[in-house]
Enzyme design. Structure first.
Site, PDB file in Angstrom:
ATOM      1  N   HIS A 355       0.791  -1.234   0.000  1.00  0.00           N
ATOM      2  CA  HIS A 355       0.000   0.000   0.000  1.00  0.00           C
ATOM      3  C   HIS A 355       0.811   1.265   0.000  1.00  0.00           C
ATOM      4  CE1 HIS A 355      -4.227  -1.206   0.492  1.00  0.00           C
ATOM      5  NE2 HIS A 355      -3.698  -2.311   0.978  1.00  0.00           N
ATOM      6  N   LYS A 543      -9.558  13.867   3.769  1.00  0.00           N
ATOM      7  CA  LYS A 543      -8.667  12.716   3.832  1.00  0.00           C
ATOM      8  C   LYS A 543      -7.790  12.887   5.068  1.00  0.00           C
ATOM      9  CE  LYS A 543      -7.094  13.790  -0.316  1.00  0.00           C
ATOM     10  NZ  LYS A 543      -6.985  12.544  -1.024  1.00  0.00           N
ATOM     11  N   ARG A 544      -7.034  11.857   5.434  1.00  0.00           N
ATOM     12  CA  ARG A 544      -6.126  12.009   6.568  1.00  0.00           C
ATOM     13  C   ARG A 544      -5.185  13.190   6.335  1.00  0.00           C
ATOM     14  NH1 ARG A 544      -5.975   8.056  10.768  1.00  0.00           N
ATOM     15  NH2 ARG A 544      -4.419   9.483  11.566  1.00  0.00           N
ATOM     16  N   LYS A 549       0.007  14.501   1.383  1.00  0.00           N
ATOM     17  CA  LYS A 549      -1.295  14.776   0.769  1.00  0.00           C
ATOM     18  C   LYS A 549      -1.476  16.271   0.474  1.00  0.00           C
ATOM     19  CE  LYS A 549      -3.672  10.732   2.795  1.00  0.00           C
ATOM     20  NZ  LYS A 549      -4.344  10.067   1.658  1.00  0.00           N
ATOM     21  N   THR A 651      -8.557   6.425  -2.733  1.00  0.00           N
ATOM     22  CA  THR A 651      -9.906   5.930  -3.040  1.00  0.00           C
ATOM     23  C   THR A 651     -10.912   7.071  -2.875  1.00  0.00           C
ATOM     24  OG1 THR A 651     -10.036   5.121  -0.758  1.00  0.00           O
ATOM     25  CG2 THR A 651      -9.564   3.502  -2.492  1.00  0.00           C
ATOM     26  N   LYS A 655     -14.469   8.131  -5.052  1.00  0.00           N
ATOM     27  CA  LYS A 655     -15.798   8.445  -4.508  1.00  0.00           C
ATOM     28  C   LYS A 655     -16.315   9.759  -5.081  1.00  0.00           C
ATOM     29  CE  LYS A 655     -14.205   6.382  -0.197  1.00  0.00           C
ATOM     30  NZ  LYS A 655     -13.582   6.764   1.085  1.00  0.00           N
TER      31      LYS A 655
END
Ligand SMILES: *Cc1c(COP(=O)(O)O)cnc(C)c1O
Length: 812
Positions: A355, A543-544, A549, A651, A655
């Site tokens: 991952h 998101k986290r 990110k 992911t 969505k």
């Protein structure tokens, strides 16, 4: 299940009164939730049992998905949807005076995961059951899930998530299926009839008790099991636990240490910590899970040599890698197998999903810790390493460096990814780009040794929860446009391509989006007392929180926009509402500071009368599955802006796409595959490529200070982090963030990508002005999102890795 609304109302009313012994007027939403979910659970009991009987009688090959995380969220609504009675129940409840939304809110959001990895496991469960595969989940029943986030004075505060407080209507405790898991002790060897026997003595025993949760397939009577293990003490308090002295206090200590094993989920994402308790959790999961797998297999009365024909185990990242030595141990020590035969069986059973390529997330356990806690497992890992080195030395006789690079034990550490690749028959990445990076860079040595083991399985999301359930009006519209075949065959969503230019359809899609935005606006008003305009463009990043990110890039852009507006109050921009949601790991200082920065900027901008008609910034607290279901259907723009090469797949991106948001993103993870289908016209790509990023890392040539000195926009924003002004109320307020960028040479290329990010946002602004074109793009996004249904992903895992087909029930 319920023939019609009236049957349902009668059944529910009766159960409410019977179970509670109270008249209907005194029943609360919480009571309704409890009784209703209990009814559903009871009604599916027979199908659940039947599914397992069919598996056994037809000797179906079983897949077990081992994961330290299952971020399942609430189950009531999804279960009703899959059972085909959601509408009936909703209407019936309404007539009885209980709005479904309020009943649903009574359920705890099962947060047994951090983010994408855990949510993937949950989506896979839904697809396995819906496609009628014999596939189960194996996880831990944490007493406390991911912390609940409160924002106080702009800062994140963590509260424990005691999700089981109100009970869990969906689980069934199965003490009859308990197993024993052993820790510590010493290994003694003896010889029996010329064979070495290994026995562990003076160990500490823990009882693994499973709690089974039914996973209901959509539109079929197929019900799989998510088995979550709970750690309990071995003996009743009046007897001494085996291998312990009789001290009462010692027993109490033991008790406490046992319960801690399934006490809480580690709240870290993309970061590895070598904590003893975490290792205990991992082995507990693996040992309990594998023992249970072998017990179920045992009922088939087949020799263990046939295990690979009847069982596949998939491990979700390296966290459950200990299934490999544990299966070896059970085969050798408990079943008398020789090494080679045990190794062959284990190898054929296990598959590993990688991952991440973030080095800080790669698991390496201290040798000594494993040796003490799991002495027999350690011996087996040592032997695996010894044999692997022999194999490597034969293959690469003059390359000692390569051998040590690839070894399993090196520098007193056990490298879990190496163990997983060598011990399994398959390793997959989770998006095309990610798999290529694994093959070409991160796991290059292993790819050269075992090319046939590497494969790609791009992640997916269940369109049942993320479209049909979260956005029912959009789902209804799709069905109205082209019938309902897409529900069973999500790739047929591409039938929408032909409707993308249809003005009437565009209007309908626009109307649904507007309603979803109004609902989210109402939620924001209720939670924060801030009014946001549903006509503004909703630009969302949820998101986290993690440096890679790049929530920072988003904030810097917002600050920049604000600067421009202050300079030129009449600047013509499309009004925007920027929305964030993100939890930071409690020990991740910088991430928490970024939350504070977002909230500080939000307070400044929202409080400035001069800009508040065109700019709003909202941070929604406690991002979770339930909140995601509210937020995502309301998005116009989806922010997927990780540093290229860092986000294995993502992911969240899928969505949003499925709900008709347009993506602004880097060429990273699954964004690349989205772009392949959508082209430049239907998404907003910017920034460095993965290759450029990796070349900078490898060869240098980037200077954050140069960016700062050469781009006045960057200079201005950066300075505002440390000087009183629109961001800081006092000097140096965000010097930590400022330094994290400049002193570490902008590890994640925030400044490098800033300019092209601004440009992408200018293009968004332009595109949004043409609403018809915008909705055409939105429709094309929905149309191409079927490829990202986890149904497609699971079919690929099933046929290429697990070698299983959907279960066909033979006529009895
Ligand atoms: C989908 C999801 C994630 C993963 O989002 P990414 O943008 O892929 O990181 C994290 N948390 C929750 C609650 C989710 O539903």
């Amino acid at each position: 299940m319920f023939k019609d609304k009236d049957t349902f109302k009668r059944a529910l009313t009766r159960q409410l009164v019977d179970k509670l012994g109270r008249p209907l007027e005194e029943v609360s939403e919480a009571d309704v939730y409890k009784v209703l979910s209990g009814m559903i659970r009871e009604q599916i009991g027979r199908d659940w049992a039947q599914t397992n009987t069919v598996y056994k009688e037809q000797k179906e090959k079983q897949v077990y998905y081992f994961s330290m995380e299952f971020l399942i969220g609430r189950l009531l609504g999804n279960n009703l949807l899959n059972l085909g009675v959601l509408e009936t129940v909703r209407d019936g409840l309404k007539e009885l005076g209980f709005p479904f939304g309020e009943v649903e809110e009574q359920e705890s959001d099962a947060g047994l995961g951090n983010g994408g990895l855990g949510r993937l496991a949950a989506c896979f469960m839904d697809s396995l059951a819906s496609l009628q595969y014999a596939g189960h989940g194996t996880g831990i029943r944490y007493k406390y899930g991911l912390f609940e986030q409160k924002i106080m004075d702009g800062n994140q505060v963590e509260l424990p998530d005691y999700w089981l407080q109100k009970g869990n209507e969906w689980e069934i405790r199965r003490p009859d299926k308990q197993v024993e898991v052993r820790f510590w002790g010493n290994v003694v060897t003896r010889e029996v009839q010329g064979r070495l026997i290994f026995e562990t003595i003076q160990y500490e025993s823990v009882r693994g008790v499973p709690y089974d949760v039914p996973i209901i397939g959509f539109g079929n009577p197929h019900i799989n099991t998510l088995r979550l293990w709970s750690a309990e003490s071995m003996m009743d308090p009046f007897r001494q636990p085996s291998g312990q002295d009789g001290s009462y206090y010692r027993y109490l200590d033991y008790n406490r240490s046992v319960e801690s094993i399934s006490e809480f989920l580690y709240p870290d994402d993309s970061h590895y910590e070598g904590k003893l308790l975490r290792l205990k959790q991992q082995y507990f999961l693996c040992s309990a899970g594998v023992q249970s797998v072998l017990r179920t297999f045992g009922k088939l009365n087949l020799p263990l040599t046939e295990l690979p024909e009847k069982v596949a185990i998939q491990i979700n990242d390296t966290h459950p890698t200990l299934v490999i030595p544990e299966l070896m141990r059970l085969l050798i020590d408990d079943n008398g197998f020789g090494w080679d035969e045990a190794w062959e069986i284990t190898n054929k059973v296990v598959g590993y999903t990688n991952h991440t390529i973030l080095s800080e997330a790669l698991e390496k356990w201290p040798q000594q810790m494993v040796k003490e806690l799991l002495p027999r497992i350690y011996m087996i890992i040592e032997e695996i390493d010894r044999r692997f080195r022999i194999q490597l030395n034969e293959r690469y006789p003059d390359q000692p460096d390569r051998v040590s690079r690839m070894a399993i034990i090196e520098h007193n550490q056990i490298r879990m990814a190496h163990l997983a690749i060598h011990g399994g028959h398959s390793i997959n990445g989770v998006a095309a780009l990610h798999t290529e990076i694994l093959k070409k860079r991160e796991m290059k040595d292993f790819y050269e040794l075992y090319p046939e083991r590497f494969n790609n399985k791009t992640n997916g999301i269940t369109h049942r929860r993320w479209l049909m359930y979260a956005n029912p009006d959009l789902a209804a519209l799709v069905t109205e446009c082209m019938g309902s075949r897409w529900i069973k065959h999500p790739q047929e969503l591409n039938g929408l391509i032909k409707c993308c230019k249809d003005a009437a359809f565009q209007n309908e899609v626009a109307k649904v989006k507007k309603q979803n935005k109004e609902r989210l606006a109402a939620y924001i008003l209720e939670k924060q007392g801030i009014t946001v305009d549903p006509n503004s463009l909703f630009d969302i990043q949820v998101k986290r929180l993690h440096a890679y990110k790049r929530q920072l890039l988003n904030v810097f852009h917002i600050i920049h926009l604000y600067n421009q507006l202050k300079e030129n109050p009449n600047m013509d921009i499309v009004p925007r509402t920027f929305i964030f949601g993100a939890k930071a790991a409690p020990s991740y200082y910088l991430a928490k500071r970024i939350i504070k920065l977002i909230n500080t900027v939000a307070a400044r901008i929202n409080g400035d009368k001069a800009v508040r008609d065109v700019l709003k910034v909202i941070f929604l607290e406690n991002y979770s599955v339930s909140l995601a279901q509210k937020i995502i259907p309301a998005a116009d723009v989806s922010e997927q802006i990780s540093t290229a090469s860092k986000e294995a797949s993502g992911t969240g991106n899928m969505k949003f796409m499925m709900n008709g948001a347009l993506t602004v993103g880097t060429m990273d993870g699954a964004n690349v595959e989205m772009h392949e289908m959508l082209g430049d016209e239907n998404m907003f790509i910017f920034g460095l490529s993965a290759e450029q990023v990796q070349n900078f890392y490898q060869y240098g040539g980037y200077s954050a200070w140069d960016m700062y000195n050469s781009d006045s926009r960057i200079h201005e924003v950066m300075d505002q982090l440390i000087a009183p002004g629109p961001v800081c109320s006092q000097e140096n307020e965000f010097r930590d963030i400022y330094q994290s960028i400049l002193d570490h040479n902008d590890e994640y290329f925030v400044l490098k990508d800033f300019s092209s990010y601004i440009e992408a946002h200018l293009n968004i602004d332009l595109a949004y002005r043409n609403q018809s074109d915008w909705h055409q793009k939105a429709i094309l996004n929905i149309a191409h999102s079927g490829k990202f249904s986890s149904d497609c992903t699971i079919r690929e895992y099933a046929s290429e890795i697990w070698k299983i087909s959907p279960v066909k029930r033979r006529q009895i």
